[in-house]
Design a protein around this motif. Structure first.
Motif, PDB file in Angstrom:
ATOM      1  N   ASP A 132      38.355  24.837  33.203  1.00 48.91           N
ATOM      2  CA  ASP A 132      38.630  25.895  32.235  1.00 48.91           C
ATOM      3  C   ASP A 132      38.095  27.198  32.825  1.00 48.91           C
ATOM      4  O   ASP A 132      36.881  27.394  32.912  1.00 48.91           O
ATOM      5  CB  ASP A 132      37.931  25.555  30.916  1.00 48.91           C
ATOM      6  CG  ASP A 132      38.086  26.673  29.896  1.00 48.91           C
ATOM      7  OD1 ASP A 132      38.693  27.711  30.224  1.00 48.91           O
ATOM      8  OD2 ASP A 132      37.589  26.494  28.770  1.00 48.91           O
ATOM      9  N   LEU A 133      38.994  28.061  33.220  1.00 49.22           N
ATOM     10  CA  LEU A 133      38.573  29.290  33.906  1.00 49.22           C
ATOM     11  C   LEU A 133      37.826  30.241  32.969  1.00 49.22           C
ATOM     12  O   LEU A 133      37.110  31.122  33.438  1.00 49.22           O
ATOM     13  CB  LEU A 133      39.782  29.977  34.542  1.00 49.22           C
ATOM     14  CG  LEU A 133      40.392  29.185  35.702  1.00 49.22           C
ATOM     15  CD1 LEU A 133      41.776  29.726  36.055  1.00 49.22           C
ATOM     16  CD2 LEU A 133      39.492  29.207  36.937  1.00 49.22           C
ATOM     17  N   ASP A 134      37.970  30.040  31.668  1.00 51.82           N
ATOM     18  CA  ASP A 134      37.191  30.851  30.735  1.00 51.82           C
ATOM     19  C   ASP A 134      35.709  30.486  30.793  1.00 51.82           C
ATOM     20  O   ASP A 134      34.860  31.275  30.397  1.00 51.82           O
ATOM     21  CB  ASP A 134      37.671  30.633  29.292  1.00 51.82           C
ATOM     22  CG  ASP A 134      38.940  31.410  28.999  1.00 51.82           C
ATOM     23  OD1 ASP A 134      39.220  32.380  29.731  1.00 51.82           O
ATOM     24  OD2 ASP A 134      39.641  31.033  28.042  1.00 51.82           O
ATOM     25  N   ALA A 135      35.431  29.273  31.245  1.00 55.40           N
ATOM     26  CA  ALA A 135      34.035  28.812  31.253  1.00 55.40           C
ATOM     27  C   ALA A 135      33.317  29.165  32.552  1.00 55.40           C
ATOM     28  O   ALA A 135      32.156  28.825  32.731  1.00 55.40           O
ATOM     29  CB  ALA A 135      34.003  27.299  31.016  1.00 55.40           C
ATOM     30  N   MET A 156      43.676  34.148  29.485  1.00 58.07           N
ATOM     31  CA  MET A 156      42.228  34.169  29.673  1.00 58.07           C
ATOM     32  C   MET A 156      41.552  35.012  28.597  1.00 58.07           C
ATOM     33  O   MET A 156      42.061  36.060  28.201  1.00 58.07           O
ATOM     34  CB  MET A 156      41.873  34.741  31.052  1.00 58.07           C
ATOM     35  CG  MET A 156      42.500  33.998  32.215  1.00 58.07           C
ATOM     36  SD  MET A 156      41.890  32.315  32.335  1.00 58.07           S
ATOM     37  CE  MET A 156      43.355  31.491  33.013  1.00 58.07           C
ATOM     38  N   ALA A 157      40.381  34.575  28.193  1.00 53.99           N
ATOM     39  CA  ALA A 157      39.631  35.332  27.185  1.00 53.99           C
ATOM     40  C   ALA A 157      39.181  36.668  27.770  1.00 53.99           C
ATOM     41  O   ALA A 157      39.157  37.673  27.070  1.00 53.99           O
ATOM     42  CB  ALA A 157      38.428  34.505  26.720  1.00 53.99           C
ATOM     43  N   ASP A 158      38.834  36.672  29.066  1.00 47.32           N
ATOM     44  CA  ASP A 158      38.257  37.869  29.688  1.00 47.32           C
ATOM     45  C   ASP A 158      38.869  38.048  31.087  1.00 47.32           C
ATOM     46  O   ASP A 158      38.228  37.751  32.099  1.00 47.32           O
ATOM     47  CB  ASP A 158      36.725  37.671  29.775  1.00 47.32           C
ATOM     48  CG  ASP A 158      36.016  38.897  30.332  1.00 47.32           C
ATOM     49  OD1 ASP A 158      36.681  39.926  30.589  1.00 47.32           O
ATOM     50  OD2 ASP A 158      34.780  38.822  30.512  1.00 47.32           O
ATOM     51  N   ALA A 164      37.534  39.379  38.818  1.00 44.01           N
ATOM     52  CA  ALA A 164      36.381  39.614  39.701  1.00 44.01           C
ATOM     53  C   ALA A 164      36.000  38.319  40.423  1.00 44.01           C
ATOM     54  O   ALA A 164      35.668  38.329  41.625  1.00 44.01           O
ATOM     55  CB  ALA A 164      35.200  40.145  38.894  1.00 44.01           C
ATOM     56  N   ASP A 165      36.089  37.195  39.720  1.00 43.39           N
ATOM     57  CA  ASP A 165      35.780  35.911  40.359  1.00 43.39           C
ATOM     58  C   ASP A 165      36.819  35.571  41.432  1.00 43.39           C
ATOM     59  O   ASP A 165      36.493  34.998  42.474  1.00 43.39           O
ATOM     60  CB  ASP A 165      35.742  34.788  39.307  1.00 43.39           C
ATOM     61  CG  ASP A 165      34.466  34.839  38.460  1.00 43.39           C
ATOM     62  OD1 ASP A 165      33.542  35.597  38.815  1.00 43.39           O
ATOM     63  OD2 ASP A 165      34.409  34.108  37.451  1.00 43.39           O
ATOM     64  N   ILE A 166      38.078  35.921  41.155  1.00 40.79           N
ATOM     65  CA  ILE A 166      39.120  35.669  42.159  1.00 40.79           C
ATOM     66  C   ILE A 166      38.812  36.488  43.415  1.00 40.79           C
ATOM     67  O   ILE A 166      38.876  35.980  44.540  1.00 40.79           O
ATOM     68  CB  ILE A 166      40.521  36.036  41.613  1.00 40.79           C
ATOM     69  CG1 ILE A 166      40.927  35.063  40.505  1.00 40.79           C
ATOM     70  CG2 ILE A 166      41.558  36.039  42.750  1.00 40.79           C
ATOM     71  CD1 ILE A 166      42.195  35.472  39.755  1.00 40.79           C
ATOM     72  N   ARG A 167      38.488  37.755  43.205  1.00 36.46           N
ATOM     73  CA  ARG A 167      38.178  38.604  44.363  1.00 36.46           C
ATOM     74  C   ARG A 167      37.070  37.964  45.199  1.00 36.46           C
ATOM     75  O   ARG A 167      37.163  37.896  46.431  1.00 36.46           O
ATOM     76  CB  ARG A 167      37.773  40.006  43.914  1.00 36.46           C
ATOM     77  CG  ARG A 167      37.493  40.926  45.085  1.00 36.46           C
ATOM     78  CD  ARG A 167      36.879  42.255  44.694  1.00 36.46           C
ATOM     79  NE  ARG A 167      36.409  42.950  45.891  1.00 36.46           N
ATOM     80  CZ  ARG A 167      35.270  42.681  46.504  1.00 36.46           C
ATOM     81  NH1 ARG A 167      34.454  41.737  46.034  1.00 36.46           N
ATOM     82  NH2 ARG A 167      34.929  43.344  47.593  1.00 36.46           N
ATOM     83  N   ALA A 168      36.035  37.492  44.523  1.00 30.74           N
ATOM     84  CA  ALA A 168      34.905  36.896  45.253  1.00 30.74           C
ATOM     85  C   ALA A 168      35.314  35.614  45.978  1.00 30.74           C
ATOM     86  O   ALA A 168      34.731  35.256  47.000  1.00 30.74           O
ATOM     87  CB  ALA A 168      33.766  36.619  44.281  1.00 30.74           C
ATOM     88  N   PRO A 213      46.109  38.490  23.023  1.00 32.21           N
ATOM     89  CA  PRO A 213      45.868  39.934  23.088  1.00 32.21           C
ATOM     90  C   PRO A 213      46.055  40.529  24.482  1.00 32.21           C
ATOM     91  O   PRO A 213      46.299  41.725  24.600  1.00 32.21           O
ATOM     92  CB  PRO A 213      44.412  40.072  22.616  1.00 32.21           C
ATOM     93  CG  PRO A 213      43.820  38.709  22.698  1.00 32.21           C
ATOM     94  CD  PRO A 213      44.937  37.736  22.549  1.00 32.21           C
ATOM     95  N   HIS A 214      45.983  39.717  25.529  1.00 25.55           N
ATOM     96  CA  HIS A 214      46.094  40.284  26.888  1.00 25.55           C
ATOM     97  C   HIS A 214      47.514  40.270  27.449  1.00 25.55           C
ATOM     98  O   HIS A 214      47.746  40.732  28.556  1.00 25.55           O
ATOM     99  CB  HIS A 214      45.148  39.554  27.842  1.00 25.55           C
ATOM    100  CG  HIS A 214      43.717  39.832  27.510  1.00 25.55           C
ATOM    101  ND1 HIS A 214      43.165  41.081  27.605  1.00 25.55           N
ATOM    102  CD2 HIS A 214      42.736  39.021  27.030  1.00 25.55           C
ATOM    103  CE1 HIS A 214      41.895  41.035  27.227  1.00 25.55           C
ATOM    104  NE2 HIS A 214      41.608  39.799  26.862  1.00 25.55           N
ATOM    105  N   MET A 215      48.452  39.701  26.687  1.00 28.63           N
ATOM    106  CA  MET A 215      49.832  39.721  27.164  1.00 28.63           C
ATOM    107  C   MET A 215      50.273  41.188  27.248  1.00 28.63           C
ATOM    108  O   MET A 215      50.052  41.971  26.330  1.00 28.63           O
ATOM    109  CB  MET A 215      50.693  38.971  26.159  1.00 28.63           C
ATOM    110  CG  MET A 215      52.101  38.806  26.609  1.00 28.63           C
ATOM    111  SD  MET A 215      52.413  37.132  27.103  1.00 28.63           S
ATOM    112  CE  MET A 215      54.024  37.339  27.835  1.00 28.63           C
TER     113      MET A 215
END
Ligand SMILES: C[S@@+](CC[C@H](N)C(=O)[O-])C[C@H]1O[C@@H](n2cnc3c(N)ncnc32)[C@H](O)[C@@H]1O
Length: 307
Positions: A132-135, A156-158, A164-168, A213-215
């Motif tokens: 779960d990428l939200d976690a 995704m919730a955020d 930022a995690d993908i970039r890293a 909400p992020h769509m």
């Protein structure tokens, strides 16, 4: 489809994810944010039909992604929110030297994805990872040359945290290709049934405002905000018309039945009745129509880790 070029030394086969044992169901922006039993089976069927009916359209998108890797260095790929594997399989075809880690929160999706990869003789090049990428970011998923995330980031919730995690997790010069639907598929000719499908899409948009909400976020800005360099943005339109492959009618049926199930509370009862007629076996059945189309559009952004 390439079946050669399995690099050595990658984790292969069916590996199960880190840390998150709880099953999650995810609302789909088609308006089905209610987590009823069997919900994701319908989504899985829809994703597989989308991949089948729009195969050439998707292949064009993956070919365009590959143009951003002119030196052919992509080996390690992750597909985030991989679903049933349209992206995983499409990328394997374009990047013959690559292996793909398919990440999804939904074990049933990954199970179907693994089956689809095996059926294509590509099982060895795919690793499934339930997370779960939200976690949080999955432990050990790093050094990636290419990350593909199609119609998953808006879940995704955020999203800024995940970006930022993908970039890293990208290797230096690594690429993120982000795809988001501009519009869900439309199957009836414009204006058919007195504009029924347009009213369904308006209801979908209302439901998405509540559930997703992020769509429709400004993804170019979000990518830049995560420290990635946006190199390209392109809108891809699909427009299939008669004669359609037989699977297109099944795709229309699967999609409109999800609309019927998920949006009945937002639609006029007359529209629900009209959907029921299209979905039934009577004289107005979808199956009897020779005028179905498949029209959809998505935008893809390519962003690079430059530092
Ligand atoms: C609309 S589907 C897209 C599937 C696939 N990328 C495609 O384009 O065919 C979204 C997928 O994202 C997954 N998903 C949603 N939220 C997630 C999360 N927080 N972590 C991991 N996967 C998630 C869902 O389980 C679903 O399989």
């Amino acid at each position: 489809m390439h079946t050669h070029g399995h690099p050595q030394g990658h984790a292969q086969g069916h590996a199960h994810g880190h840390a998150h044992d709880h099953a999650r169901t995810h609302g789909h922006a088609q308006g089905h944010g209610h987590h009823e039993h069997g919900h994701n089976e319908g989504l899985a069927e829809l994703l597989e039909l989308d991949a089948e009916v729009l195969h050439d359209y998707h292949a064009g998108i993956f070919g365009w992604v590959r143009e951003h890797d002119p030196s052919g260095r992509v080996r390690s790929v992750a597909d985030l929110g991989a679903g049933t594997g349209a992206g995983t399989l499409g990328l394997l075809a374009q990047f013959p030297g690559a292996t793909v880690t398919a990440v999804d929160a939904d074990e049933a999706m990954l199970h179907r994805l693994a089956g689809n990869a095996a059926a294509r003789g590509e099982g060895e090049r795919v690793r499934t990872l339930r997370a779960d990428l939200d976690a949080g970011w999955p432990a050990g998923l790093g050094g990636l040359d290419l990350v593909w995330a199609a119609n998953s980031m808006h879940h995704m919730a955020d999203p800024p945290r995940v970006l930022a995690d993908i970039r890293a997790a990208l290797a230096p010069d690594g690429l993120l290709a982000l795809a988001e639907l501009d519009s869900f598929p439309r199957f009836l000719p414009e204006g058919a049934e007195g504009g029924l499908e347009e009213r369904c899409h308006t209801a979908m948009a209302r439901r998405r405002e509540q559930d997703m909400p992020h769509m429709g976020d400004d993804w170019a800005a979000a990518l830049a905000g995560a420290g990635l360099k946006v190199e390209a943005e392109r809108r891809f339109e699909a427009a299939l018309s008669a004669p359609l492959p037989e699977a297109a009618a099944r795709y229309a049926h699967a999609s409109l039945s999800r609309t019927r199930q998920g949006l009945a509370d937002l639609l006029d009862p007359a529209d629900v009745a009209a959907l029921d007629e299209l979905l039934g076996d009577g004289p107005r059945s979808l199956r009897r129509r020779a005028d179905l189309t498949v029209r959809a559009a998505r935008t893809v952004w390519i962003a690079r880790r430059v530092s």
